[in-house]
Every structure is written in structure tokens, then in C-alpha cells.
Design an enzyme around this catalytic site. Structure first.
Site: not given
Ligand code: THU
Length: 138
Positions: A60, A62, A96
Site C-alpha cells: 500500500c 502508506e 497500514c
Molecule cells: N491501498 C493502499 O495503497 N492503501 C490502503 O490503505 C488501502 C489499499 C491499495 C492497495 C491496492 O493496490 C489497491 O489500493 C486496492 O486495494
């Protein structure tokens, strides 16, 4: 405690979060996320989500930013800005929240959506009863 305020440096961090989002690698979900962490010395560290053909390896935005900051020796961020193109700002996932908590339980998390709408949270409030490990090596 005074209410956290949105300042010029937040604007700069927001621009960096949007820029990082434009670099997100999200060919599987199509959902791009950007993040910028702000530090007391004025440093700003961006991150974006990085997906993988083996879906479970996805990082993710974060956690990407936290890892980049730690590699620079920056630990205690004051603010995290998270941007997506959803109308309603998207809150960080549970994993995260735990990783953000490790370094800055009291930090402010600003969630920003496509319309520019913001919601403001405190890391520790997003993760009540967070896991802490005070064992060997700490
Ligand atoms: N995702 C994030 O980057 N941060 C989050 O807190 C939630 C989800 C991303 C992971 C994945 O690449 C996409 O969002 C769909 O879940």
C-alpha cells in the site's frame, strides 16, 4: 491540545502525494493511492501503492512511504496525507494503520479525495488497542 492545522507545508506535501499517486503501479485493481509523510524538520517522504502479479505481495501507499522514510532515517512523522480519486476520502487499511502506529501513534492522518474534500484523524484513534511489542530488543 491545539487542533492540527492545514498549512503551506501541508499543501506542498499534498502536491507530492498526488505526484506519487501518479506513479502508483496498480494494473490489477486500477485503484491508485498516493501518500506523503511530513516530519518535524520539514522533510516530506512520498509513497504510492505497488501491486504485483502475485496479488498478496501488493504494498500500500502508506507502507511504501513509511519504508522509504525509515530508509532515510526518518521515524517520527507528524502528519500523513493520503490521496485517492474517490469522492469520499479512503481511510487506510488495517495493515497500514498498524504500520503507521509503530512510528507515530499521535500523528494526524489527512485523507483527501478527488473533490479536494479532507477528513482528519489521529493514527491511534484509527487503531484502538493496537498491537505493541515490548519484548527483547526494544
Ligand atoms: N491501498 C493502499 O495503497 N492503501 C490502503 O490503505 C488501502 C489499499 C491499495 C492497495 C491496492 O493496490 C489497491 O489500493 C486496492 O486495494
Amino acid at each position: 491540545m491545539p487542533e492540527p492545522q492545514w498549512t503551506e507545508i501541508h499543501e506542498k506535501a499534498l502536491a507530492m502525494a498526488w505526484r506519487a499517486r501518479s506513479h502508483a503501479w496498480a494494473p490489477y485493481s486500477g485503484f491508485k493511492v498516493g501518500c506523503a509523510l511530513m516530519f518535524p524538520g520539514g522533510e516530506i517522504v512520498p509513497g504510492c501503492n505497488v501491486e504485483n502479479a502475485s496479488y498478496g505481495l501488493t504494498q500500500c501507499a502508506e507502507r511504501c512511504a513509511v519504508c522509504a522514510a525509515v530508509a532515510r532515517g526518518l521515524l517520527g512523522f507528524t502528519d500523513a496525507i493520503v490521496v485517492t480519486d474517490l469522492k469520499k476520502p479512503a481511510p487506510p487499511c488495517g495493515a497500514c494503520r498498524q504500520v503507521l502506529f509503530e512510528f507515530s501513534p499521535g500523528a494526524t492522518v489527512w485523507l483527501v479525495g478527488s473533490g479536494g474534500g479532507k477528513s482528519r484523524h489521529i493514527v491511534g484513534e484509527l487503531l484502538p488497542e493496537a498491537f505493541r511489542f515490548d519484548g527483547p530488543g526494544r
